[in-house]
Design a protein around this motif. Structure first.
Motif, PDB file in Angstrom:
ATOM      1  N   ARG B 143       0.792  -1.065  -0.013  1.00 36.99           N
ATOM      2  CA  ARG B 143       0.084   0.184   0.000  1.00 36.99           C
ATOM      3  C   ARG B 143       0.818   1.110  -0.073  1.00 36.99           C
ATOM      4  N   VAL B 144       1.937   1.200   0.829  1.00 35.68           N
ATOM      5  CA  VAL B 144       2.711   2.466   0.883  1.00 35.68           C
ATOM      6  C   VAL B 144       3.594   2.555  -0.224  1.00 35.68           C
ATOM      7  N   ALA B 145       3.863   1.475  -0.921  1.00 44.87           N
ATOM      8  CA  ALA B 145       4.638   1.662  -2.153  1.00 44.87           C
ATOM      9  C   ALA B 145       3.875   2.229  -3.206  1.00 44.87           C
ATOM     10  N   ALA B 146       2.547   1.826  -3.308  1.00 47.68           N
ATOM     11  CA  ALA B 146       1.545   2.261  -4.099  1.00 47.68           C
ATOM     12  C   ALA B 146       1.334   3.661  -4.233  1.00 47.68           C
ATOM     13  N   PHE B 147       1.381   3.932  -2.934  1.00 48.98           N
ATOM     14  CA  PHE B 147       0.925   5.434  -2.475  1.00 48.98           C
ATOM     15  C   PHE B 147       2.247   6.393  -3.138  1.00 48.98           C
ATOM     16  N   PHE B 148       3.391   6.045  -2.853  1.00 54.11           N
ATOM     17  CA  PHE B 148       4.527   6.720  -3.303  1.00 54.11           C
ATOM     18  C   PHE B 148       4.472   6.820  -4.776  1.00 54.11           C
ATOM     19  N   LEU B 149       4.474   5.621  -5.579  1.00 60.12           N
ATOM     20  CA  LEU B 149       4.301   5.675  -6.994  1.00 60.12           C
ATOM     21  C   LEU B 149       3.222   6.400  -7.483  1.00 60.12           C
ATOM     22  N   GLU B 150       2.061   6.641  -6.542  1.00 62.27           N
ATOM     23  CA  GLU B 150       0.793   7.232  -7.075  1.00 62.27           C
ATOM     24  C   GLU B 150       1.306   8.686  -7.077  1.00 62.27           C
ATOM     25  N   SER B 152       4.110  10.176  -6.849  1.00 59.73           N
ATOM     26  CA  SER B 152       5.097  10.565  -7.997  1.00 59.73           C
ATOM     27  C   SER B 152       4.696  10.771  -9.350  1.00 59.73           C
ATOM     28  N   GLU B 153       3.805   9.886  -9.665  1.00 57.73           N
ATOM     29  CA  GLU B 153       3.114   9.982 -11.076  1.00 57.73           C
ATOM     30  C   GLU B 153       2.396  11.131 -11.243  1.00 57.73           C
ATOM     31  N   ARG B 154       1.528  11.530 -10.085  1.00 55.99           N
ATOM     32  CA  ARG B 154       0.714  12.525 -10.369  1.00 55.99           C
ATOM     33  C   ARG B 154       1.705  13.979 -10.282  1.00 55.99           C
ATOM     34  N   GLN B 155       2.790  13.971  -9.876  1.00 54.88           N
ATOM     35  CA  GLN B 155       3.448  14.984  -9.688  1.00 54.88           C
ATOM     36  C   GLN B 155       4.604  15.158 -10.783  1.00 54.88           C
ATOM     37  N   GLY B 156       4.281  14.492 -11.937  1.00 56.67           N
ATOM     38  CA  GLY B 156       5.001  14.477 -13.206  1.00 56.67           C
ATOM     39  C   GLY B 156       6.083  13.354 -13.202  1.00 56.67           C
ATOM     40  N   GLY B 157       6.073  12.428 -12.343  1.00 55.90           N
ATOM     41  CA  GLY B 157       7.170  11.164 -12.462  1.00 55.90           C
ATOM     42  C   GLY B 157       8.523  11.550 -11.819  1.00 55.90           C
ATOM     43  N   LEU B 158       8.428  12.601 -11.192  1.00 57.89           N
ATOM     44  CA  LEU B 158       9.734  13.072 -10.511  1.00 57.89           C
ATOM     45  C   LEU B 158       9.833  12.074  -9.073  1.00 57.89           C
ATOM     46  N   ARG B 159      11.412  11.795  -9.159  1.00 62.42           N
ATOM     47  CA  ARG B 159      11.856  10.922  -7.735  1.00 62.42           C
ATOM     48  C   ARG B 159      11.586  11.446  -6.576  1.00 62.42           C
ATOM     49  N   ARG B 208      12.775   0.623  -9.399  1.00 61.58           N
ATOM     50  CA  ARG B 208      12.422  -0.918  -9.766  1.00 61.58           C
ATOM     51  C   ARG B 208      11.968  -1.499  -8.769  1.00 61.58           C
ATOM     52  N   THR B 209      12.546  -1.514  -7.463  1.00 59.99           N
ATOM     53  CA  THR B 209      12.362  -2.198  -6.546  1.00 59.99           C
ATOM     54  C   THR B 209      10.803  -1.928  -5.920  1.00 59.99           C
ATOM     55  N   LEU B 210      10.568  -0.474  -5.910  1.00 59.96           N
ATOM     56  CA  LEU B 210       9.575  -0.055  -5.282  1.00 59.96           C
ATOM     57  C   LEU B 210       8.113  -0.468  -6.255  1.00 59.96           C
ATOM     58  N   GLN B 211       8.466  -0.463  -7.400  1.00 57.55           N
ATOM     59  CA  GLN B 211       7.496  -0.899  -8.295  1.00 57.55           C
ATOM     60  C   GLN B 211       6.968  -2.450  -8.188  1.00 57.55           C
ATOM     61  N   ASP B 212       8.115  -3.135  -8.017  1.00 58.61           N
ATOM     62  CA  ASP B 212       7.986  -4.591  -7.682  1.00 58.61           C
ATOM     63  C   ASP B 212       7.365  -5.003  -6.350  1.00 58.61           C
ATOM     64  N   MET B 213       7.507  -3.983  -5.376  1.00 58.49           N
ATOM     65  CA  MET B 213       6.892  -4.399  -4.163  1.00 58.49           C
ATOM     66  C   MET B 213       5.321  -4.041  -4.365  1.00 58.49           C
ATOM     67  N   ALA B 214       5.086  -2.984  -5.109  1.00 60.30           N
ATOM     68  CA  ALA B 214       3.747  -2.525  -5.224  1.00 60.30           C
ATOM     69  C   ALA B 214       2.887  -3.459  -5.867  1.00 60.30           C
ATOM     70  N   ALA B 215       3.486  -4.529  -6.377  1.00 60.40           N
ATOM     71  CA  ALA B 215       2.770  -5.883  -7.021  1.00 60.40           C
ATOM     72  C   ALA B 215       1.895  -5.342  -8.039  1.00 60.40           C
TER      73      ALA B 215
END
Lengths: 215, 215
Positions: B143-150, B152-159, B208-215
């Motif tokens: 859930r947390v990984a998905a939150f970070f990715l979401e 990030s994505e909504r802010q233009g994909g910045l790291r 990449r690791t974070l994306q894998d964690m978000a399953a």
DNA sequence: CCGTCGCGTTGATCCTGATCAAAGGCCCGG
DNA sequence: CCGGGCCTTTGATCAGGATCAACGCGACGG
């Protein structure tokens, strides 16, 4: 899809919903309906979209899968309801017939369809957002109670509710396991809050208690 | 009104969000924006609705409460986004400013608003349905990984992701407790997957690791 | 400069629901 | 009428996250 889907997620029983076939189909007049056998796919995630669908009779599940097979059903659609809205050019979800189901395909370009589209989409949005509360913050008993009340409400507030979906479908809708769903069913029954005349039928005996449980 | 908000909290956050203030406001031209201090209510559940809202700057949380106080945040809205869609005559949810926030009120009767309404509503629908998968079937780390990715994505994909909401807000969005959220943050940090330059800022190190964690 | 307050982190323990396992019913075909 | 497969129920154990508790930290205000 594949044999995995079939073996895991299809069910035999069709026709339970036939009793509830009173779809008002203001949009669909003249459109031919297509029959989908129990467990068959209506559309898949990733497929191009563009059409809308209306349930003539039967029931549909909308779901997503994780890579390891975990499934979340985001919505059930019963007779009369529309589904297939997408924000994108392709489907984000799978749609399958739960039991033998008649579906009308609507061309969303038709002006009378467009007029109905927004209210329907908003209805789906509110329902999805309310389901978020259930999945995020309610315990197993509250989830099942909420499910019974929702199904009862959507079938005209009758105390006797019949549903076409298996325990697995219910579990995947409520974010639980089949075992937990089954246990909660048994508990509510033993407390005299519900009766279970048959596997896919529930009679709500103590409505008030059930409402209180749904918190 | 601004002075209220210049208290330390939103001072930091206000500055942060300014970077992302490129709302394209095709609908809002000419409408005056209203300022809402951090924590203030934009509308309440049960209130009559009818208007739409667009975030000019800042951030908004949409949520529901159970009678015992449990809260589920169904969505965050950042600069440029619209919210306030309802299927009914009254609001099903609460909306509050997370930090000092500028909001434009749109009259949905205006034809150019109507045209944008459906795509926006559909976008919200898809997001809510995807969130159902997170709440129903993913564990705390996912859930947390998905939150970070979401985010990030909504802010233009910045790291480097900056967010205006507290741990409690995040917990209530992800269906977890603050303690669990905090523990997962710490775990991801100790594994070198993220860095935490400040309380409300995350840098994604191993995407990449974070994306894998978000399953 | 210190005390307090609000938010966040960390630790210890508990409990709900998941998992593993087995048996019970129902429906079908033979 | 019997046998097999699937769905469901029930039981025993496990574990992930909640709860309870204490402490850290930065920002104020006195």
């Amino acid at each position: 899809m594949t044999s995995f889907e079939q073996s895991h997620y299809s069910n035999q029983l069709g026709g339970i919903l036939l009793k509830h076939q009173t779809p008002n189909t203001p949009l669909a007049s003249g459109q031919p309906a297509t029959f989908f056998p129990a467990g068959s796919e209506i559309y898949a995630q990733g497929e191009k979209c563009g059409n809308l669908y209306q349930v003539e009779f039967g029931a549909v599940r909308i779901y997503r899968l994780l890579s390891d097979g975990r499934r979340q059903i985001s919505a059930f659609h019963l007779a009369g309801e529309m589904f297939g809205f997408e924000a994108d050019k392709s489907h984000h979800f799978f749609a399958e017939a739960i039991c033998g189901t008649g579906i009308r395909v609507l061309r969303p370009s038709a002006s009378h369809v467009v007029a109905e589209l927004l209210p329907m989409a908003l209805q789906s949005l509110v329902r999805a957002q309310e389901q978020l509360l259930v999945l995020g913050r309610q315990n197993a008993v509250e989830r099942v109670a909420a499910f019974f009340l929702e199904m009862s409400e959507r079938q005209g507030g009758l105390r006797q509710v019949e549903f076409p979906m298996s325990r697995l479908d219910i579990a995947d809708y409520l974010g639980l396991t089949i075992e937990t769903v089954s246990r909660v069913f048994s508990k509510l029954k033993s407390k005299g809050i519900i009766r279970l005349p048959s596997l896919r039928c529930v009679e709500i005996v103590k409505l008030r208690t059930l409402q209180d449980m749904a918190a």
